[in-house]
Structure formats: C-alpha cells, structure tokens
Design a protein around this motif. Structure first.
Motif, PDB file in Angstrom:
ATOM      1  N   LEU A  11       2.405   0.493   9.806  1.00 15.50           N
ATOM      2  CA  LEU A  11       1.508   1.588  10.182  1.00 15.50           C
ATOM      3  C   LEU A  11       1.950   2.898   9.534  1.00 15.50           C
ATOM      4  N   LEU A  12       3.240   3.182   9.617  1.00 22.87           N
ATOM      5  CA  LEU A  12       3.754   4.429   9.043  1.00 22.87           C
ATOM      6  C   LEU A  12       3.581   4.447   7.529  1.00 22.87           C
ATOM      7  N   ALA A  13       3.851   3.300   6.873  1.00 27.63           N
ATOM      8  CA  ALA A  13       3.695   3.234   5.420  1.00 27.63           C
ATOM      9  C   ALA A  13       2.229   3.419   5.018  1.00 27.63           C
ATOM     10  N   THR A  14       1.332   2.815   5.790  1.00 22.60           N
ATOM     11  CA  THR A  14      -0.101   2.948   5.496  1.00 22.60           C
ATOM     12  C   THR A  14      -0.553   4.389   5.649  1.00 22.60           C
ATOM     13  N   MET A  15      -0.124   5.031   6.729  1.00 26.46           N
ATOM     14  CA  MET A  15      -0.536   6.409   6.956  1.00 26.46           C
ATOM     15  C   MET A  15       0.062   7.352   5.916  1.00 26.46           C
TER      16      MET A  15
END
Length: 314
Positions: A11-15
């Motif tokens: 999630l953090l990498a995508t955001m």
C-alpha cells in the motif's frame, strides 16, 4: 501478521508511486500557474518573482519532497487560488466520504439479501425476470437516476430542497437526509451488479460435487447454502465489492454536480479549470488512497476467509 505487513508495504509503495506520478503530471502540463495567476498584469519580472514565491523555480525532486512531506503531515501546500489546500479539503472531504459510505452501505444492505433470495428461489421465470431487471438497472447512469430522483422527490414530493444542502456544521440530520438521495442514485446500478455477481458465483459453487453430495444425503438446501456455499463464494464477491467501492467514489464526482453538493467533485472540477495544481494533486492522491485502501481491505478479508490465499499462514 506477515501477510498484513506485506499488504501494508505494498500500500505504501503504491501510494508513493501514485503521489510521484500525480506530482510529475502537473509539472509537464501546458501552462504556467504564475502567468495564469497574474493574468494581464504578467511581466517577465513579476512572473519570475511569483514563481520564486510559489516555489516553482526549485528543482523538481526538491519540490516533490517538500510537497510529499507536507502532505504526510497534513499540509498539502497552498492553493493557487489562495488559502491552504487542507482547509479546502476539510470542508469538502466529509461530504464525499459520507456520500460514498452511504452508497456502499445501501449496496450491501440491498444486494446481499436480494442476491441470496434469487439463489434460493431460482425458478426459470423468476431468474429471467431478475436478469432483465439487473440489465436494466445496470444500464442506468447514476447522473440520470439522480435527475429522476430530484424530479420526483424534490420537485413533485418536496421531500428535500435541491441545492439546499445544509452542511454538517449546521444540521447533521438534514445533511444525512439530503445525501440519502444521491446515495440511492449511486447505489442502484451497484446493487444490480452485485446481485448478478453474487448469484452467478453462488450458483457456480452449488454445482460442485460436495454440494450435490450434501443435498443428496438429506441436508437442507438452505442450510448447505449458508453453512458451506456462501463462505466458499465470498472471496470473489469481496474482491468485487472493493471494486464497487472505487466505482462509487468515481461516480460521486458526477452525482455531486447533479445534486449541487459541495464535495470533492465540484472542488476537483473548479481546480482543474483554474489550474490549481496543488489542490488537484491532493484530491487525486486522496481518491487513489481510497481505492488502494478498499483493495487492501478486500485482500485482508479474503485472507481471513481463506487462509490459503497469499501462501501459507505465518
């Protein structure tokens, strides 16, 4: 626990990727915000001074790092139209968030019992009627349904005053009542889609050998449906509902215009037309976060339903 940590990291990498692309996109778009802001008073010296004041003359990565750090700490910058972006968002986000959650709650409350009822009473005639009704409701665009609801409940029945959204600060109950109608407009096609998805998934599961064996041994069909079939059918349904949540958020942008709601949709459109890039960037990232959170929640729920998903339990 390890699976949840992996999903959080994803999630953090995508955001991070979304925020970078959103910021980069508005760096290469045609036009200069400083020139647009000055209008007819623009001169090379004044444009240069304003660009320096707005931080537009700094290197790209420096601008991005500054913007990202501010966004994470709740300060996504200054609007080019004046004032902090955070103030604009805080006034609009609750409307869109509440509308989307209401539409999603209506979708769940209506689609799940209707879908299970269509499975339990799966006669040929009723199945054909359900198929026609689903196709018709799925073909209704939310903005058109919103116009019909406005005409019926505002103009004819006077159940609410179109364009007179009171705001949560003034009247919470009145605001929720007003939002019910655009929520219904958003939910109607999603209910039809979810009923169709649930029906087809459950019927496919009902055709499997273990279900036929259980029924042949004298087990009640409804009992087998609720105890075994439904659980085994939930994974694709939960994934579909996550996509539905994303579609509701996207559809709310248009529906807010129909019902004259002061949400993110109107702010996004006015910010695009006014080249207010910091505001647009913040809205894009917020909408992307909403979608990513919905899909991450669906993955975690599916892992809880079926621990075999994503590898062995650790």
């Amino acid at each position: 626990m390890k699976y949840a940590a992996k999903k959080l990291a994803a999630l953090l990498a995508t955001m991070l990727a979304v925020s970078f692309l959103a910021f980069a996109a508005f760096q290469v778009v045609a036009g200069d915000p400083a020139t647009d802001r000055l209008g007819t008073e623009a001169t090379p010296q004044r444009v240069a001074e304003l660009r320096h004041e707005m931080g537009l003359d700094r290197p790209f990565l420096v601008q991005y790092g500054s913007w990202l750090g501010g966004f994470v700490t709740g300060d996504p910058g200054q609007s080019y139209s004046g004032g902090p972006v955070a103030d604009l968002l805080s006034a609009r986000l609750p409307v869109t968030l509440t509308l989307s959650l209401m539409a999603f709650a209506l979708t769940l409350a209506l689609a799940l019992p209707l879908g299970l009822r269509s499975v339990r009473r799966g006669g040929r005639l009723e199945g054909a009627v359900n198929t026609v009704a689903n196709q018709f409701l799925m073909a209704l665009p939310p903005f058109f349904t919103g116009i019909l609801l406005t005409w019926l409940f505002s103009i004819l029945l006077h159940w609410f005053r179109h364009g007179a959204f009171p705001g949560f600060g003034a009247d919470v109950g009145g605001s929720l009542w007003y939002l019910l109608f655009p929520a219904v407009a958003l939910a109607i096609p999603r209910v039809a889609q979810t009923v169709r998805m649930l029906r087809s998934t459950v019927l496919a599961e009902m055709d499997k050998d273990y279900v036929r064996t259980a029924i042949a041994r004298g087990n009640d069909r409804s009992g087998v449906l609720y105890r075994h079939v439904l659980k085994n059918s939930l994974v694709p349904v939960v994934t579909f509902l996550a996509q539905t949540m994303a579609e509701i958020v996207a559809g709310s942008i248009v529906v807010e215009q129909v019902f004259n709601l002061p949400g993110l949709g109107r702010l996004l459109l006015t910010s695009i037309s006014g080249r207010d890039y910091p505001t647009v960037q913040a809205i894009v990232v917020i909408l992307a976060l909403w979608v990513v959170l919905a899909n991450t929640a669906a993955d975690l729920i599916n892992r809880f339903i079926d621990p075999r998903l994503g590898g062995a339990r650790t």
